[in-house]
Each structure stands twice: as C-alpha cells, then as structure tokens.
Design an enzyme around this catalytic site. Structure first.
Site, short mmCIF file in Angstrom:
data_model
loop_
_atom_site.label_atom_id
_atom_site.label_comp_id
_atom_site.label_asym_id
_atom_site.label_seq_id
_atom_site.Cartn_x
_atom_site.Cartn_y
_atom_site.Cartn_z
N HIS A 14 0.81 -1.21 0.00
CA HIS A 14 0.00 0.00 0.00
C HIS A 14 0.85 1.27 0.00
CE1 HIS A 14 -2.70 -2.83 2.53
NE2 HIS A 14 -2.99 -2.98 1.25
N LYS A 31 5.64 6.77 7.28
CA LYS A 31 5.03 6.03 8.39
C LYS A 31 6.10 5.31 9.19
CE LYS A 31 2.50 3.50 5.37
NZ LYS A 31 1.60 2.47 4.81
N HIS A 63 4.27 -0.15 1.07
CA HIS A 63 4.51 -0.94 2.27
C HIS A 63 3.59 -2.15 2.33
CE1 HIS A 63 3.41 -1.88 6.54
NE2 HIS A 63 4.70 -2.10 6.54
N TYR A 116 0.74 1.79 13.44
CA TYR A 116 1.24 2.60 12.32
C TYR A 116 1.11 4.07 12.72
CZ TYR A 116 -0.08 -1.53 9.49
OH TYR A 116 -0.25 -2.78 8.98
#
Length: 189
Positions: free
Chosen positions: A70, A80, A127, A140
């Site tokens: 993603h 992130k 990711h 996350y």
C-alpha cells in the site's frame, strides 16, 4: 539533543531518504521496562518532519497472512513508522519514487515485539507485511491522514519487485490481490 532512544540502521545506505530500521532502547529495572515508540526529535535525523496525522492499530490472526503493498499518491503521500507490538512480521518497503535509480527495489526486515523493532518508511515507498506468527499486532504512525481517493498499491507477487515472502501467502484480501503489476503487460485478466 539528549541521547537517542533508538538505534537507527539505514536499510538502503546508498540512497538518501530510504527506509530505516528503528530499534528501541528500553530502560528496564525490577518494575519492568519502558521504551519510547515515537520521538520526533530523534526521528527528525532520518527524515520525519511532519506532525503525526494519524495512528492506526492492526491485528492479524494467522501466520502467512499478507497485507500490502500500500501507499498514497501525492498530495497525500505519507511517511510512516510501523511498530510491532505483538508477534513478528516480515515487513517490506518498495521504492516507488519516479526519479530514484533504485525504483522498484525493496528492503525486507523482520519486526518483532520481542526485539523492539520498527520500520521507518519515507514518502515514495509502498509498504506491506506478512505475519510470521499468529496474533500479530502493529501500530502505524502516519504523517498524513488516510485519503481513499489517493490510495494505491502494488501486487505482492509482481516479478519486477522480486519480493520473496518467507511463508506461503495466505489470507490475502481481494483488494490486495487486485493491485496492478508494475508492467501492465503482466496483468492477469
């Protein structure tokens, strides 16, 4: 700045602004242990510069389950920090920056609650992860809020990416199975 609460290991040393393995340095005594999960001052040196926009928690029940790959397209691209708080995962970041000489290269690392590890993923990377144990939990920390109109993904099994997953892939969502290949000619009907 005080001593960093982390050991920071760049995973693409020749590439500026690439993914970084973040290992917490816990303080322990007879009462238990304490470790920072996020410290803006310490993470600024590896590229984290935005305020925290969103914090998410995921739980994955079975080993072999795969989630990803993603990312969010600009102007909602995000950095992130993926923190494993239970179990273990094989965590992967794929360079999708159009101007990168390493475009479509990837790094994969094991994150585990026991090792106190996390992965910093800068903007411009997709990711995904595979659960290595049952009952995995991840936190996350995002620099941008989720924006459905800008979400995108890559196929976990795209030959151009060359990702080797450590376990047979199970538990793949229809959404993740439907992500495109990097080469449209390889797209399956």
């Amino acid at each position: 700045m005080s001593a960093s609460p982390f050991i920071l290991t760049p995973l693409m040393p020749g590439q500026p602004n690439g993914p970084v393995l973040v290992r917490r340095k816990p303080f322990a005594d007879e009462r238990g242990a304490f470790a920072r999960i996020f410290c803006a001052e310490a993470l600024r040196q590896i590229g984290w510069s935005d305020p925290i926009a969103q914090i998410n928690h995921s739980r994955t029940g079975k080993a072999g389950t795969l989630r990803g790959m993603h990312y969010q397209r600009p102007p909602h691209a995000e950095a992130k920090l993926v923190v494993c708080i239970r179990g273990a995962v094989h965590d992967v970041a794929v360079d999708i920056r159009e101007d990168s000489p390493e475009r479509y290269s990837h790094v994969g690392v094991e994150l585990s609650a026991e090792a106190g590890t996390a992965l910093y993923i800068p903007e411009g990377f997709a990711h995904g992860f595979q659960a290595l144990t049952d009952d995995v939990e991840l936190i996350y920390i995002h620099s941008a809020a989720y924006n459905q109109a800008h979400e995108a993904g890559l196929r976990h099994d795209d030959p151009a990416l060359g990702i080797v997953w450590p376990l047979p892939v199970t538990g793949l969502s229809a959404r993740d199975a439907g992500h495109p290949m990097t080469d449209p000619a390889r797209q399956q009907p």
